[in-house]
Design a protein around this motif. Structure first.
Motif, PDB file in Angstrom:
ATOM      1  N   PHE A 365       0.843  -1.188   0.000  1.00  0.00           N
ATOM      2  CA  PHE A 365       0.000   0.000   0.000  1.00  0.00           C
ATOM      3  C   PHE A 365       0.880   1.241   0.000  1.00  0.00           C
ATOM      4  O   PHE A 365       2.082   1.178   0.251  1.00  0.00           O
ATOM      5  N   SER A 366       0.262   2.381  -0.270  1.00  0.00           N
ATOM      6  CA  SER A 366       0.961   3.664  -0.261  1.00  0.00           C
ATOM      7  C   SER A 366       1.224   4.100   1.172  1.00  0.00           C
ATOM      8  O   SER A 366       0.296   4.181   1.988  1.00  0.00           O
ATOM      9  N   LEU A 367       2.469   4.391   1.478  1.00  0.00           N
ATOM     10  CA  LEU A 367       2.809   4.845   2.828  1.00  0.00           C
ATOM     11  C   LEU A 367       2.193   6.214   3.117  1.00  0.00           C
ATOM     12  O   LEU A 367       1.827   6.506   4.256  1.00  0.00           O
ATOM     13  N   VAL A 368       2.069   7.047   2.098  1.00  0.00           N
ATOM     14  CA  VAL A 368       1.439   8.352   2.289  1.00  0.00           C
ATOM     15  C   VAL A 368      -0.026   8.175   2.660  1.00  0.00           C
ATOM     16  O   VAL A 368      -0.540   8.834   3.576  1.00  0.00           O
ATOM     17  N   GLN A 369      -0.713   7.258   1.979  1.00  0.00           N
ATOM     18  CA  GLN A 369      -2.109   6.977   2.313  1.00  0.00           C
ATOM     19  C   GLN A 369      -2.233   6.394   3.715  1.00  0.00           C
ATOM     20  O   GLN A 369      -3.147   6.739   4.480  1.00  0.00           O
ATOM     21  N   GLY A 370      -1.292   5.527   4.081  1.00  0.00           N
ATOM     22  CA  GLY A 370      -1.324   4.928   5.415  1.00  0.00           C
ATOM     23  C   GLY A 370      -1.106   5.966   6.499  1.00  0.00           C
ATOM     24  O   GLY A 370      -1.819   5.986   7.524  1.00  0.00           O
ATOM     25  N   MET A 371      -0.104   6.844   6.298  1.00  0.00           N
ATOM     26  CA  MET A 371       0.148   7.917   7.268  1.00  0.00           C
ATOM     27  C   MET A 371      -1.062   8.833   7.398  1.00  0.00           C
ATOM     28  O   MET A 371      -1.453   9.224   8.510  1.00  0.00           O
ATOM     29  N   ARG A 372      -1.646   9.167   6.286  1.00  0.00           N
ATOM     30  CA  ARG A 372      -2.818  10.054   6.294  1.00  0.00           C
ATOM     31  C   ARG A 372      -3.956   9.425   7.103  1.00  0.00           C
ATOM     32  O   ARG A 372      -4.640  10.108   7.879  1.00  0.00           O
ATOM     33  N   ALA A 373      -4.150   8.127   6.957  1.00  0.00           N
ATOM     34  CA  ALA A 373      -5.218   7.439   7.676  1.00  0.00           C
ATOM     35  C   ALA A 373      -4.982   7.472   9.187  1.00  0.00           C
ATOM     36  O   ALA A 373      -5.898   7.738   9.969  1.00  0.00           O
ATOM     37  N   VAL A 374      -3.734   7.206   9.601  1.00  0.00           N
ATOM     38  CA  VAL A 374      -3.415   7.219  11.038  1.00  0.00           C
ATOM     39  C   VAL A 374      -3.591   8.622  11.610  1.00  0.00           C
ATOM     40  O   VAL A 374      -4.174   8.812  12.683  1.00  0.00           O
ATOM     41  N   LEU A 375      -3.106   9.636  10.895  1.00  0.00           N
ATOM     42  CA  LEU A 375      -3.204  11.014  11.375  1.00  0.00           C
ATOM     43  C   LEU A 375      -4.656  11.467  11.467  1.00  0.00           C
ATOM     44  O   LEU A 375      -5.041  12.164  12.411  1.00  0.00           O
TER      45      LEU A 375
END
Length: 459
Positions: A365-375
């Motif tokens: 998966f996209s790490l940017v998408q993952g970070m955005r989800a956690v934030l």
């Protein structure tokens, strides 16, 4: 080291971290409104449970000009410690988070504006300034990801030799050794490597003498390590009653590991039965001695490590990014708010794993998408409500009781149904504020949710 002693209300069953908080609750809920004057007198007469940290002893290392960073204050990951109900300005304890927050506003004038001034502190050239996934990847390879290949192998060899030295230097025989921390779980970063070592010995089975024996054993180990060939590469931390803390410099890759050594007797053993684990849960739930509860929970460390290690490689990469965000996006505590406690690394690990599971566990998966989800979830931290049932059943009485009393945010330790790991933080409002600012940074500019992260649109 913070303790877990709780005080129980006989009328409604609520638990409180101090006798003063229990008295206030009893008077307010069961005897009517508390008079402000009387409350002030009780607060002034009560013993304040301060935990101010003194500077680390670093004289040896400074003379050798090794330029290490300060020994990071270790959040104890084995047990949550209900820090969430302590004031971040004076460490006074309260029965609820709401009463603590009201105290901070009234007594310390901790307004939203002041919180904004004291919370965010993005480091220069922060990864959030990256423009797109490719630039983030290059940044992570250069500044976040730990060494690999021969460097990693050399580091592992030195850590193995240090562990062997610790076992031979410990004054009592160890029947079993467990390792934990980010280094063992595979979530360590270049500047944040933690190694937890638990030595199990039957010598500590005598509960009447184990604290004295433990103190003496750790002190002997401390002196022995400083006399070895590794002594000039060890920076000892502040003495604590239950553990030995130090930083160890790895010469091959020129970075340090934050180590913590603890010891107790092996309550569960290597292959415990289900009944034995349930017995330990009951003991932890009923235990009124904070030190004993802290040590009993060490038996669960291996299961905590296994839970995180089971994640796929991509999830561990996301965890590294989130831990790096936690270390580089917040202002350092000042003298005014020196009792502020941010979430522990273990809490961040569990929250990231939960987000990945909500996305149905994609392998890539996209790490940017993952970070955005956690934030985005951190922004609305009051909605965090996470429970796993791999080690205890939904009908297990202790889980049912803890579940009924839970407050938000709530992440139940997946291997211990008595602990909300979010309770190690008393600054969730600051976390939400910094997460909101982070989402406005260039890294997320124009980014919208894509599969499998579409569920975050509801946030």
């Amino acid at each position: 080291m913070w303790t877990l002693k709780s005080y129980n209300c006989e009328h409604c069953g609520s638990d409180f971290i101090s006798g003063r908080a229990l008295r206030y609750h009893f008077q307010q809920k069961h005897l009517g409104k508390v008079h402000r004057e009387k409350y002030d007198q009780e607060v002034l007469s009560g013993k304040q449970q301060g935990h101010s940290e003194s500077p680390r002893d670093r004289s040896t290392m400074e003379t050798q000009k090794l330029h290490w960073e300060n020994l990071e204050e270790r959040n104890v990951n084995y047990m949550a410690t209900k820090i969430s109900k302590t004031c971040r300005m004076c460490s006074r304890c309260f029965g609820t988070v709401l009463s603590r927050e009201n105290h901070e506003i009234q007594e310390h004038h901790f307004t939203a504006r002041k919180r904004a001034q004291m919370s965010a502190g993005f480091s220069p050239h922060n990864m959030l300034e990256c423009k797109g996934p490719q630039e983030l990847r290059r940044y992570a390879d250069r500044k976040i990801c730990p060494a690999s290949g021969s460097q990693r192998a050399a580091c592992a060899a030195e850590i193995g030799a240090l562990l062997q030295l610790i076992q031979t230097s410990f004054p009592v025989p160890a029947s079993r050794v467990i390792q934990g921390g980010s280094y063992v779980k595979g979530t360590d970063t270049q500047g944040c490597s933690e190694i937890d070592i638990v030595l199990f010995s039957e010598v500590f089975a005598d509960v009447n003498h184990f604290k004295k024996q433990l103190r003496e054993g750790l002190e002997t180990l401390r002196e022995s390590l400083m006399r070895t060939a590794y002594g000039n590469r060890i920076l000892m931390g502040k003495r604590t009653p239950l553990s030995l803390r130090f930083s160890f410099l790895c010469t091959e890759s020129l970075h340090s590991h934050s180590c913590e050594i603890m010891a107790y007797y092996d309550i569960l053993g290597p292959t415990p039965s289900t009944d034995l684990k349930l017995h330990l849960y009951r003991k932890l739930h009923l235990c009124k001695d904070g030190d004993e509860a802290q040590l009993c929970a060490l038996a669960l460390l291996q299961y905590q490590v296994d839970f995180v290690k089971a994640s796929v490689v991509r999830v561990k990469e996301l965890i590294r990014l989130m831990i790096h965000w936690l270390k580089t996006s917040f202002a350092s505590p000042t003298e005014e708010n020196k009792f502020r406690r941010l979430p522990s690394s273990y809490t961040v690990e569990l929250l990231t794993i939960y987000i990945w599971e909500q996305a149905e566990k994609p392998l890539s998966f996209s790490l940017v998408q993952g970070m955005r989800a956690v934030l985005k979830l951190l922004v609305q931290y009051a909605a965090i409500d996470v429970v796993w049932h791999r080690h205890y059943h939904r009908t297990f009485p202790i889980f049912v009781k803890v579940n009924q009393k839970r407050t938000r945010p709530f992440i139940l330790d997946p291997v211990n149904p008595t602990v909300n790991v979010c309770d190690t933080c008393n600054a969730w409002d600051e976390v939400a504020h910094v997460a909101k600012l982070s989402l406005r940074k260039p890294l997320f500019s124009g980014v919208r949710a894509e599969p499998p992260w579409l569920f975050t649109d509801a946030w």
